[in-house]
Design a protein around this motif. Structure first.
Motif, short mmCIF file in Angstrom:
data_model
loop_
_atom_site.label_atom_id
_atom_site.label_comp_id
_atom_site.label_asym_id
_atom_site.label_seq_id
_atom_site.Cartn_x
_atom_site.Cartn_y
_atom_site.Cartn_z
N GLN A 187 -2.24 -0.52 -11.70
CA GLN A 187 -2.70 -0.45 -13.15
C GLN A 187 -2.44 0.90 -13.46
OE1 GLN A 187 -6.36 -1.95 -13.30
NE2 GLN A 187 -5.71 -4.13 -14.11
N VAL A 188 -1.93 1.91 -12.63
CA VAL A 188 -1.82 3.37 -13.26
C VAL A 188 -3.17 4.06 -13.57
CG1 VAL A 188 -0.48 4.79 -14.71
CG2 VAL A 188 0.43 2.55 -14.05
N LYS A 189 -4.24 3.38 -13.04
CA LYS A 189 -5.60 4.25 -13.36
C LYS A 189 -5.94 5.40 -12.78
CE LYS A 189 -8.72 0.23 -13.45
NZ LYS A 189 -9.00 -0.67 -12.49
N LEU A 190 -5.35 5.55 -11.58
CA LEU A 190 -6.30 6.64 -10.56
C LEU A 190 -5.09 7.74 -10.17
CD1 LEU A 190 -7.15 3.69 -8.21
CD2 LEU A 190 -8.50 4.53 -9.66
N MET A 191 -4.43 7.64 -9.07
CA MET A 191 -3.54 8.91 -8.51
C MET A 191 -3.87 9.94 -8.41
SD MET A 191 -1.14 6.96 -7.48
CE MET A 191 -1.40 5.22 -7.38
N CYS A 192 -5.26 10.38 -8.77
CA CYS A 192 -5.58 11.68 -8.37
C CYS A 192 -6.47 11.41 -7.44
CB CYS A 192 -6.17 12.79 -9.50
SG CYS A 192 -7.81 12.62 -9.59
N GLY A 193 -6.22 12.13 -6.16
CA GLY A 193 -6.92 11.66 -4.88
C GLY A 193 -8.25 11.25 -5.17
N ARG A 194 -9.01 11.86 -5.80
CA ARG A 194 -10.64 11.82 -5.71
C ARG A 194 -11.04 10.59 -6.27
NH1 ARG A 194 -12.42 16.16 -8.48
NH2 ARG A 194 -11.84 17.63 -6.75
N ILE A 209 0.91 -1.11 -0.09
CA ILE A 209 0.09 0.09 -0.06
C ILE A 209 0.98 1.21 -0.15
CG2 ILE A 209 -1.53 1.39 1.40
CD1 ILE A 209 -2.91 -0.96 2.13
N GLU A 210 1.87 1.09 0.84
CA GLU A 210 2.89 2.43 1.06
C GLU A 210 3.45 2.75 -0.33
OE1 GLU A 210 7.13 2.80 2.13
OE2 GLU A 210 6.23 2.03 3.70
N ILE A 211 3.86 1.74 -1.00
CA ILE A 211 4.55 1.99 -2.33
C ILE A 211 3.54 2.50 -3.17
CG2 ILE A 211 5.82 1.19 -4.04
CD1 ILE A 211 7.52 -0.28 -2.17
N LEU A 212 2.57 1.75 -3.58
CA LEU A 212 1.67 1.88 -4.73
C LEU A 212 0.78 3.07 -4.42
CD1 LEU A 212 0.49 -1.77 -5.16
CD2 LEU A 212 1.95 -0.61 -6.49
N SER A 213 0.42 3.33 -3.34
CA SER A 213 -0.42 4.73 -2.98
C SER A 213 0.43 6.11 -3.03
CB SER A 213 -1.62 4.34 -2.06
OG SER A 213 -0.73 4.46 -0.70
N SER A 214 1.48 5.87 -3.07
CA SER A 214 2.36 7.02 -2.77
C SER A 214 3.29 7.65 -4.12
CB SER A 214 3.26 7.24 -1.70
OG SER A 214 4.16 6.27 -1.80
N ARG A 215 3.26 6.61 -4.99
CA ARG A 215 3.85 6.93 -6.26
C ARG A 215 3.19 7.50 -7.36
NH1 ARG A 215 6.94 5.71 -2.17
NH2 ARG A 215 8.57 4.25 -2.32
N SER A 216 3.86 8.28 -8.16
CA SER A 216 3.11 9.11 -9.31
C SER A 216 2.85 7.72 -10.43
CB SER A 216 3.83 9.97 -10.00
OG SER A 216 5.01 9.60 -10.71
N ASN A 217 1.92 8.22 -11.43
CA ASN A 217 1.67 7.27 -12.76
C ASN A 217 2.82 7.04 -13.32
OD1 ASN A 217 -1.02 7.00 -12.44
ND2 ASN A 217 -1.42 8.64 -13.97
N GLU A 218 3.94 7.78 -13.47
CA GLU A 218 5.25 7.72 -14.31
C GLU A 218 5.91 6.74 -13.56
OE1 GLU A 218 5.88 8.26 -17.39
OE2 GLU A 218 3.87 9.17 -17.37
N GLN A 219 5.94 6.97 -12.06
CA GLN A 219 6.78 6.09 -11.23
C GLN A 219 6.45 4.51 -11.36
OE1 GLN A 219 6.36 8.66 -7.71
NE2 GLN A 219 8.67 9.09 -7.88
N ILE A 220 5.11 4.46 -11.17
CA ILE A 220 4.29 3.06 -11.17
C ILE A 220 4.87 2.46 -12.46
CG2 ILE A 220 2.28 2.01 -11.07
CD1 ILE A 220 2.39 3.09 -8.50
N LYS A 221 4.74 3.16 -13.67
CA LYS A 221 4.71 2.76 -14.92
C LYS A 221 6.44 1.94 -14.88
CE LYS A 221 2.10 5.18 -18.30
NZ LYS A 221 2.10 6.40 -18.58
N GLU A 222 7.18 2.79 -14.46
CA GLU A 222 8.93 2.40 -14.50
C GLU A 222 9.11 1.23 -13.18
OE1 GLU A 222 12.82 2.70 -15.15
OE2 GLU A 222 10.97 3.11 -16.27
N ILE A 223 8.25 1.13 -12.39
CA ILE A 223 8.26 0.19 -11.24
C ILE A 223 7.83 -1.17 -12.11
CG2 ILE A 223 7.45 -1.05 -9.16
CD1 ILE A 223 7.29 1.93 -8.19
N ASN A 224 6.64 -0.88 -12.74
CA ASN A 224 6.06 -2.18 -13.44
C ASN A 224 6.90 -2.90 -14.50
OD1 ASN A 224 3.49 -3.11 -12.80
ND2 ASN A 224 2.83 -1.03 -13.38
#
Length: 273
Positions: free
Chosen positions: A165-172, A118-133
């Motif tokens: 899956q890089v869907k969300l990441m904007c708080g709402r 949770i810590e990693i997946l919910s605090s990284r940006s879309n770009e960061q998640i893409k690169e981690i993937n």
């Protein structure tokens, strides 16, 4: 120009900045000297790595190989030990490499460290998640999503996959997705995600506090947060820490860790409040 610089400085909330005029070839000379001969000069290693930004540390691997024909990671691994070694090796990975390896460890073996996911997946940006993937797949021959599928279950799995899956990441969006996907009691995982989105520094302050509170320190969590937030929002985390727990992060680390490990952590912390 002056105003621009002021705004830029306000925007950066990390404790570790680029070291002026750092030269990778000179830096690896210092590291080599610190490890050559009898005994290791840990202080030299702490001084050097604790005053270089990530983009100045990572090239040291190649520079060391070029200068000495040797593997810096192997040499450090044989010279250092314990949590100090783990911390030093973490500093030599790119942020995405470090995240990918932490996610892997969180899902390896018996029991999954859900809080780490949770810590990693919910605090990284879309770009960061893409690169981690990308790195995760290259290294482990399966996607992060597939790994999460096999290691978690139910609502929790659905939430983690939507984060990966890089869907969300904007708080709402995240909160909408939680209310859409979940029913009944929100599990602790869901609350953690919301906390992280609403006030990221407060969330990390709480993670650090819990890592050091009570018997035994959760060093893996402590290392991960101190390394990964040192160039992002460590100053804000320190503010939240003293506000919420009545003592500074610096003081808590000082009382909870020891030796070279403590010295390098305090460098990342960047000062007392």
């Amino acid at each position: 120009m002056g105003i621009f610089i002021f705004l830029y400085q306000r925007g950066f909330r990390g404790t570790i900045v680029d070291y002026p005029g750092a030269d990778p070839l000179k830096d690896v000379e210092v590291l080599r000297k610190a490890m050559k001969g009898f005994g290791t000069d840990e202080q030299a290693i702490i001084e050097l790595l604790g005053s270089r930004s990530n983009k100045q540390r990572v090239p040291l691997l190649r520079a060391y190989k070029t200068s000495y024909g040797k593997d810096l990671i192997k040499d450090l691994t044989s010279e250092l030990s314990g949590d100090f070694r783990k911390l030093v090796l973490s500093l030599l990975k790119t942020p995405a490499e470090f995240d990918a390896s932490e996610l892997r460890s969180a899902m390896k073996g018996a029991g999954t460290d859900e809080a780490c996911l949770i810590e990693i997946l919910s605090s990284r940006s879309n770009e960061q998640i893409k690169e981690i993937n990308r790195l995760y797949k290259a290294e482990h021959k399966k996607s992060l999503e597939e790994a999460i599928q096999s290691e978690t279950s139910g609502h929790f799995r659905r939430l983690l996959i939507s984060l990966a899956q890089v869907k969300l990441m904007c708080g709402r969006d995240i909160e909408n997705s939680i209310s859409r996907e979940m029913s009944g009691d929100l599990e602790s995982g869901m609350l953690a995600v919301v906390k992280c989105i609403k006030n990221t520094p407060a969330y990390f302050a709480e993670r650090l506090y819990k890592a050091m509170k009570g018997l035994g320190t959760k060093d893996r969590t402590l290392i991960r947060i101190m390394v990964s937030r040192s160039e992002v929002d460590m100053l804000d985390i320190r503010q939240e820490y003293i506000k919420n727990y009545g003592k500074s992060l610096y003081t808590h680390i000082s009382g909870d860790t020891s030796g070279d490990y403590k010295k390098l952590l305090l460098k990342l912390c960047g000062g007392n409040d």
